[in-house]
Motif scaffolding. Structure first.
Motif, PDB file in Angstrom:
ATOM      1  N   VAL A   1      16.873  51.774  51.569  1.00 40.42           N
ATOM      2  CA  VAL A   1      16.175  52.537  50.530  1.00 40.42           C
ATOM      3  C   VAL A   1      15.095  53.374  51.204  1.00 40.42           C
ATOM      4  O   VAL A   1      14.204  52.820  51.847  1.00 40.42           O
ATOM      5  N   HIS A   2      15.192  54.693  51.070  1.00 39.66           N
ATOM      6  CA  HIS A   2      14.228  55.596  51.704  1.00 39.66           C
ATOM      7  C   HIS A   2      13.398  56.401  50.714  1.00 39.66           C
ATOM      8  O   HIS A   2      12.517  57.138  51.118  1.00 39.66           O
ATOM      9  N   GLY A   3      13.686  56.330  49.432  1.00 39.40           N
ATOM     10  CA  GLY A   3      13.001  57.179  48.461  1.00 39.40           C
ATOM     11  C   GLY A   3      13.692  58.529  48.373  1.00 39.40           C
ATOM     12  O   GLY A   3      14.465  58.905  49.257  1.00 39.40           O
ATOM     13  N   ILE A   4      13.426  59.267  47.323  1.00 39.14           N
ATOM     14  CA  ILE A   4      14.076  60.560  47.103  1.00 39.14           C
ATOM     15  C   ILE A   4      13.387  61.630  47.954  1.00 39.14           C
ATOM     16  O   ILE A   4      12.172  61.754  47.954  1.00 39.14           O
ATOM     17  N   ASN A   5      14.199  62.419  48.648  1.00 37.01           N
ATOM     18  CA  ASN A   5      13.675  63.511  49.470  1.00 37.01           C
ATOM     19  C   ASN A   5      13.242  64.655  48.546  1.00 37.01           C
ATOM     20  O   ASN A   5      14.045  65.155  47.754  1.00 37.01           O
ATOM     21  N   PRO A   6      11.983  65.093  48.644  1.00 44.83           N
ATOM     22  CA  PRO A   6      11.501  66.151  47.746  1.00 44.83           C
ATOM     23  C   PRO A   6      12.252  67.470  47.896  1.00 44.83           C
ATOM     24  O   PRO A   6      12.378  68.231  46.937  1.00 44.83           O
ATOM     25  N   ARG A   7      12.782  67.737  49.083  1.00 40.93           N
ATOM     26  CA  ARG A   7      13.566  68.970  49.263  1.00 40.93           C
ATOM     27  C   ARG A   7      14.892  68.869  48.516  1.00 40.93           C
ATOM     28  O   ARG A   7      15.397  69.872  48.011  1.00 40.93           O
ATOM     29  N   ALA A   8      15.466  67.693  48.451  1.00 36.91           N
ATOM     30  CA  ALA A   8      16.698  67.506  47.676  1.00 36.91           C
ATOM     31  C   ALA A   8      16.420  67.774  46.199  1.00 36.91           C
ATOM     32  O   ALA A   8      17.201  68.443  45.518  1.00 36.91           O
ATOM     33  N   VAL A   9      15.299  67.265  45.707  1.00 33.66           N
ATOM     34  CA  VAL A   9      14.918  67.519  44.319  1.00 33.66           C
ATOM     35  C   VAL A   9      14.760  69.020  44.096  1.00 33.66           C
ATOM     36  O   VAL A   9      15.255  69.572  43.102  1.00 33.66           O
ATOM     37  N   LYS A  10      14.124  69.701  45.035  1.00 37.68           N
ATOM     38  CA  LYS A  10      13.856  71.133  44.899  1.00 37.68           C
ATOM     39  C   LYS A  10      15.141  71.958  44.884  1.00 37.68           C
ATOM     40  O   LYS A  10      15.304  72.845  44.039  1.00 37.68           O
ATOM     41  N   ILE A  11      16.080  71.672  45.787  1.00 35.72           N
ATOM     42  CA  ILE A  11      17.295  72.499  45.817  1.00 35.72           C
ATOM     43  C   ILE A  11      18.201  72.209  44.625  1.00 35.72           C
ATOM     44  O   ILE A  11      18.959  73.079  44.204  1.00 35.72           O
ATOM     45  N   MET A  12      18.115  71.018  44.065  1.00 34.68           N
ATOM     46  CA  MET A  12      18.882  70.743  42.855  1.00 34.68           C
ATOM     47  C   MET A  12      18.246  71.425  41.648  1.00 34.68           C
ATOM     48  O   MET A  12      18.945  71.926  40.768  1.00 34.68           O
ATOM     49  N   ASP A  13      16.925  71.466  41.639  1.00 32.12           N
ATOM     50  CA  ASP A  13      16.211  72.163  40.566  1.00 32.12           C
ATOM     51  C   ASP A  13      16.578  73.651  40.550  1.00 32.12           C
ATOM     52  O   ASP A  13      16.629  74.264  39.491  1.00 32.12           O
ATOM     53  N   GLU A  14      16.861  74.208  41.720  1.00 31.57           N
ATOM     54  CA  GLU A  14      17.254  75.621  41.808  1.00 31.57           C
ATOM     55  C   GLU A  14      18.507  75.917  40.989  1.00 31.57           C
ATOM     56  O   GLU A  14      18.703  77.050  40.550  1.00 31.57           O
ATOM     57  N   ILE A  15      19.359  74.909  40.806  1.00 36.68           N
ATOM     58  CA  ILE A  15      20.581  75.109  40.026  1.00 36.68           C
ATOM     59  C   ILE A  15      20.519  74.327  38.699  1.00 36.68           C
ATOM     60  O   ILE A  15      21.536  73.990  38.108  1.00 36.68           O
ATOM     61  N   ASN A  16      19.295  74.055  38.272  1.00 39.71           N
ATOM     62  CA  ASN A  16      19.030  73.423  36.972  1.00 39.71           C
ATOM     63  C   ASN A  16      19.623  72.023  36.822  1.00 39.71           C
ATOM     64  O   ASN A  16      20.075  71.641  35.733  1.00 39.71           O
ATOM     65  N   ILE A  17      19.614  71.266  37.912  1.00 41.07           N
ATOM     66  CA  ILE A  17      19.991  69.860  37.860  1.00 41.07           C
ATOM     67  C   ILE A  17      18.766  69.061  38.286  1.00 41.07           C
ATOM     68  O   ILE A  17      18.265  69.227  39.392  1.00 41.07           O
ATOM     69  N   ASP A  18      18.285  68.228  37.379  1.00 39.00           N
ATOM     70  CA  ASP A  18      17.058  67.463  37.621  1.00 39.00           C
ATOM     71  C   ASP A  18      17.395  66.071  38.150  1.00 39.00           C
ATOM     72  O   ASP A  18      17.960  65.255  37.432  1.00 39.00           O
ATOM     73  N   ILE A  19      17.050  65.828  39.408  1.00 44.23           N
ATOM     74  CA  ILE A  19      17.218  64.483  39.981  1.00 44.23           C
ATOM     75  C   ILE A  19      15.857  63.861  40.280  1.00 44.23           C
ATOM     76  O   ILE A  19      15.774  62.842  40.965  1.00 44.23           O
ATOM     77  N   SER A  20      14.809  64.453  39.742  1.00 44.97           N
ATOM     78  CA  SER A  20      13.450  64.008  40.062  1.00 44.97           C
ATOM     79  C   SER A  20      13.147  62.585  39.591  1.00 44.97           C
ATOM     80  O   SER A  20      12.270  61.924  40.146  1.00 44.97           O
ATOM     81  N   GLN A  21      13.878  62.106  38.600  1.00 42.83           N
ATOM     82  CA  GLN A  21      13.640  60.754  38.092  1.00 42.83           C
ATOM     83  C   GLN A  21      14.587  59.723  38.698  1.00 42.83           C
ATOM     84  O   GLN A  21      14.500  58.533  38.387  1.00 42.83           O
ATOM     85  N   ASN A  22      15.504  60.175  39.562  1.00 39.90           N
ATOM     86  CA  ASN A  22      16.421  59.237  40.221  1.00 39.90           C
ATOM     87  C   ASN A  22      15.636  58.283  41.106  1.00 39.90           C
ATOM     88  O   ASN A  22      14.559  58.615  41.592  1.00 39.90           O
ATOM     89  N   GLN A  23      16.212  57.124  41.317  1.00 38.90           N
ATOM     90  CA  GLN A  23      15.612  56.123  42.193  1.00 38.90           C
ATOM     91  C   GLN A  23      16.518  55.910  43.401  1.00 38.90           C
ATOM     92  O   GLN A  23      17.741  55.911  43.268  1.00 38.90           O
ATOM     93  N   SER A  24      15.923  55.707  44.553  1.00 36.18           N
ATOM     94  CA  SER A  24      16.667  55.342  45.744  1.00 36.18           C
ATOM     95  C   SER A  24      17.021  53.862  45.614  1.00 36.18           C
ATOM     96  O   SER A  24      16.138  53.034  45.418  1.00 36.18           O
ATOM     97  N   GLU A  25      18.315  53.542  45.688  1.00 37.09           N
ATOM     98  CA  GLU A  25      18.758  52.169  45.446  1.00 37.09           C
ATOM     99  C   GLU A  25      19.637  51.657  46.567  1.00 37.09           C
ATOM    100  O   GLU A  25      20.338  52.417  47.216  1.00 37.09           O
ATOM    101  N   MET A  26      19.613  50.341  46.731  1.00 34.33           N
ATOM    102  CA  MET A  26      20.514  49.654  47.653  1.00 34.33           C
ATOM    103  C   MET A  26      21.885  49.512  46.984  1.00 34.33           C
ATOM    104  O   MET A  26      21.992  49.532  45.759  1.00 34.33           O
ATOM    105  N   ILE A  27      22.901  49.321  47.797  1.00 31.22           N
ATOM    106  CA  ILE A  27      24.255  49.142  47.283  1.00 31.22           C
ATOM    107  C   ILE A  27      24.311  47.921  46.355  1.00 31.22           C
ATOM    108  O   ILE A  27      23.830  46.850  46.690  1.00 31.22           O
TER     109      ILE A  27
END
Length: 135
Positions: free
Chosen positions: A40-66
């Motif tokens: 578990v590393h936490g959500i990368n803020p750049r990943a959130v930003k590039i998804m926001d560019e195409i109107n997909i919000d992953i900002s509330q996602n959680q980094s999880e173990m299998i």
């Protein structure tokens, strides 16, 4: 309902992008989509930003173990990096497995724009691969 599981090292970038894109592209009535990591590393803020560019919000996602129960009940497991492929718990023979060996954009170096360009390239490649699941 079919279950798809995107696995990566830290569930911070590639697998989060894949989960967001799959939820946007695949029919939610046909697919349950999740992602996880071997760590578990936490959500990368750049990943959130590039998804926001195409109107997909992953900002509330959680980094999880299998989640082994979900892994064992999945219809399709997709590993997104060599580390997840090598260190993932055993994928049952009854579960379809695909490996999409993608470079980690979080390891990109250069200016902020160069790094963001690498994130966008990764997003576009994952989008192409997720779309190919519809074929």
């Amino acid at each position: 309902m079919k279950k798809i599981y995107f696995l990566c090292t830290g569930n911070s970038c590639r697998s989060q992008i894949a989960e967001g894109l799959a939820k946007a592209i695949l029919d939610a009535k046909e697919w349950e989509v999740r992602s996880a990591g071997i760590e578990v590393h936490g959500i990368n803020p750049r990943a959130v930003k590039i998804m926001d560019e195409i109107n997909i919000d992953i900002s509330q996602n959680q980094s999880e173990m299998i989640d082994m129960a979900y892994l064992n009940s999945a219809d399709l497991v997709i590993t997104l990096c060599g580390d997840a492929l090598a260190n993932c718990p055993v994928i049952p023979k009854t579960v379809e497995h695909q490996h999409w060996g993608l470079e980690d954009p979080a390891k990109a170096r250069g200016t902020e724009e160069e790094i963001m360009h690498k994130f966008r390239e990764t997003r576009m490649e994952i989008e192409r691969l997720v779309t190919s699941l519809l074929a």
